[in-house]
Design an enzyme around this catalytic site. Structure first.
Site, short mmCIF file in Angstrom:
data_model
loop_
_atom_site.label_atom_id
_atom_site.label_comp_id
_atom_site.label_asym_id
_atom_site.label_seq_id
_atom_site.Cartn_x
_atom_site.Cartn_y
_atom_site.Cartn_z
N TRP A 52 0.82 -1.22 0.00
CA TRP A 52 0.00 0.00 0.00
C TRP A 52 0.85 1.27 0.00
O TRP A 52 0.32 2.36 -0.15
CB TRP A 52 -0.92 0.01 1.24
CG TRP A 52 -2.03 -0.99 1.19
CD1 TRP A 52 -2.19 -2.03 0.32
CD2 TRP A 52 -3.17 -1.04 2.07
NE1 TRP A 52 -3.34 -2.72 0.60
CE2 TRP A 52 -3.96 -2.14 1.67
CE3 TRP A 52 -3.59 -0.27 3.16
CZ2 TRP A 52 -5.14 -2.48 2.32
CZ3 TRP A 52 -4.76 -0.62 3.81
CH2 TRP A 52 -5.54 -1.71 3.39
N LYS A 53 2.15 1.11 0.23
CA LYS A 53 3.06 2.26 0.30
C LYS A 53 2.52 3.28 1.31
O LYS A 53 1.92 2.90 2.30
CB LYS A 53 3.27 2.85 -1.10
CG LYS A 53 3.65 1.76 -2.12
CD LYS A 53 4.17 2.28 -3.42
CE LYS A 53 4.53 1.10 -4.32
NZ LYS A 53 5.16 1.48 -5.56
N GLU B 23 12.00 1.88 -3.70
CA GLU B 23 11.78 3.24 -3.19
C GLU B 23 12.61 3.47 -1.93
O GLU B 23 13.10 4.58 -1.69
CB GLU B 23 10.28 3.47 -2.94
CG GLU B 23 9.53 3.62 -4.27
CD GLU B 23 8.08 3.20 -4.23
OE1 GLU B 23 7.50 3.05 -3.13
OE2 GLU B 23 7.51 3.00 -5.32
N GLU C 57 11.33 -6.81 -9.02
CA GLU C 57 10.62 -5.61 -9.43
C GLU C 57 11.54 -4.71 -10.25
O GLU C 57 12.34 -3.95 -9.68
CB GLU C 57 10.15 -4.82 -8.20
CG GLU C 57 9.16 -5.57 -7.34
CD GLU C 57 8.27 -4.61 -6.55
OE1 GLU C 57 7.05 -4.75 -6.64
OE2 GLU C 57 8.80 -3.71 -5.88
N GLY D 35 5.07 1.56 -10.78
CA GLY D 35 4.22 2.75 -10.78
C GLY D 35 4.22 3.49 -12.11
O GLY D 35 3.73 4.61 -12.20
N SER E 49 3.77 -2.62 -11.93
CA SER E 49 2.60 -2.40 -12.79
C SER E 49 1.85 -3.70 -13.11
O SER E 49 1.28 -3.84 -14.20
CB SER E 49 2.99 -1.66 -14.07
OG SER E 49 3.53 -0.39 -13.76
N GLY F 287 1.46 -2.82 -6.16
CA GLY F 287 1.38 -1.48 -5.59
C GLY F 287 0.02 -0.86 -5.89
O GLY F 287 -0.97 -1.10 -5.21
N GLY F 288 -0.03 -0.04 -6.93
CA GLY F 288 -1.24 0.73 -7.27
C GLY F 288 -2.52 -0.09 -7.25
O GLY F 288 -3.53 0.33 -6.66
P1 PGA Z 1 3.11 -0.86 -8.79
O1 PGA Z 1 4.11 -0.99 -7.54
O2 PGA Z 1 2.29 -2.11 -8.82
O3 PGA Z 1 2.29 0.35 -8.50
O4 PGA Z 1 3.97 -0.71 -10.01
C1 PGA Z 1 4.72 -2.21 -7.24
C2 PGA Z 1 5.63 -2.04 -6.06
O5 PGA Z 1 6.24 -0.97 -5.94
O6 PGA Z 1 5.75 -2.93 -5.20
#
Ligand code: PGA
Length: 257
Positions: free
Chosen positions: A14-15, A101, A171, A177, A217, A238-239
């Site tokens: 979820w960041k 990140e 990743e 993202g 993504s 993520g998203g």
């Molecule tokens: P994303 O992020 O699915 O939004 O690309 C994946 C992640 O950073 O773990």
């Protein structure tokens, strides 16, 4: 390689999204949507302040809760950090370590990722170690070397027994993202390379049982093809993990794999 040795795993990252209140709202939607899923494991990695609400909300469901980072020391003067024991005590089962990140914005290196991973593993947490090349690395043709080195350093001094709690998330940084996912062939190729590195260090028995996820993504539209690949055992999302309908599509695709 026998994929049936590995139960599919879908992890939501979820960041820095959702307050504790919003976390409960999202889980209220998600829990009934995935309640029938029994052939895939589901983890949501939420912000630290959401952990207690998430653990409480998911009690008795098929969703487990994880954090997005952990410090390597058991306790002490590390302002702003959280220990593995703290995570365990509140009921988290999992933790993400070394997300790109964290590496890009917070100075994580392969060495600190290794230290954090070992602390998490020593505490018995499922430890999702992220590796992945930048676009510059890929264009330079050094993806295998970069990801290989990240994987080997992250696993330094990790015992064979601890590998049962290790998950590697491949990743590619350029896919996170950006809406630009790796092709199934690109993702499969690197995940297979990671498995082969694990095989060289720990032997085939462990390599066959280690979960390797793809992240970057992954969404409702592309998940089925990615999850079908021989060495992709699930996703780090993520998203799309913030959208219950989309996340459910991914979880169900994993469940059918
Ligand atoms: P994303 O992020 O699915 O939004 O690309 C994946 C992640 O950073 O773990």
């Amino acid at each position: 390689m026998n994929k049936s040795l590995r139960k599919p795993l879908v992890v939501g990252n979820w960041k820095m999204n959702k307050t504790p209140h919003e976390c409960v709202e999202l889980l209220d939607e998600l829990i009934p949507m995935v309640s029938e899923v029994d052939r895939a494991d589901i983890v949501v990695c939420v912000p630290f302040v959401d952990l207690c609400s998430a653990v409480e909300k998911t009690r008795g469901t098929n969703i487990r809760v994880g954090a997005q980072n952990v410090h390597s020391a058991p306790k002490g003067s590390f302002t702003g950090e959280i220990s593995a024991e703290m995570l365990l005590e509140i009921g988290a089962t999992s933790v993400i370590v070394g997300h790109s990140e964290r590496r890009t914005y917070f100075g994580e290196t392969d060495e600190t990722v290794n230290l954090r991973a070992r602390a998490a593993l020593d505490a018995g947490l499922q430890t999702i170690i992220c590796v992945g090349e930048t676009l510059t690395d890929r264009d330079a043709g050094i993806t295998e070397e970069v990801v290989g080195l990240q994987t080997k350093i992250a696993l330094q001094n990790v015992s064979a027994e601890q590998m049962a709690n290790v998950v590697i998330a491949y990743e590619p940084v350029w896919a996170i993202g950006t809406g630009r996912n790796a092709s199934t062939a690109q993702a499969q190729e690197v995940c297979a390379q990671i498995r082969s590195i694990i095989g060289k260090i720990y032997g085939d028995f462990i390599a066959d049982r280690t979960h390797i996820l793809y992240g970057g993504s992954m969404n409702a539209a592309n998940c089925a093809d990615l999850l079908n690949e021989a060495d992709i055992d699930g996703g780090l999302i993520g998203g799309a993990s913030l959208k219950p309908v989309d996340f459910t599509v991914i979880v169900k695709a994993a469940n059918n794999n």
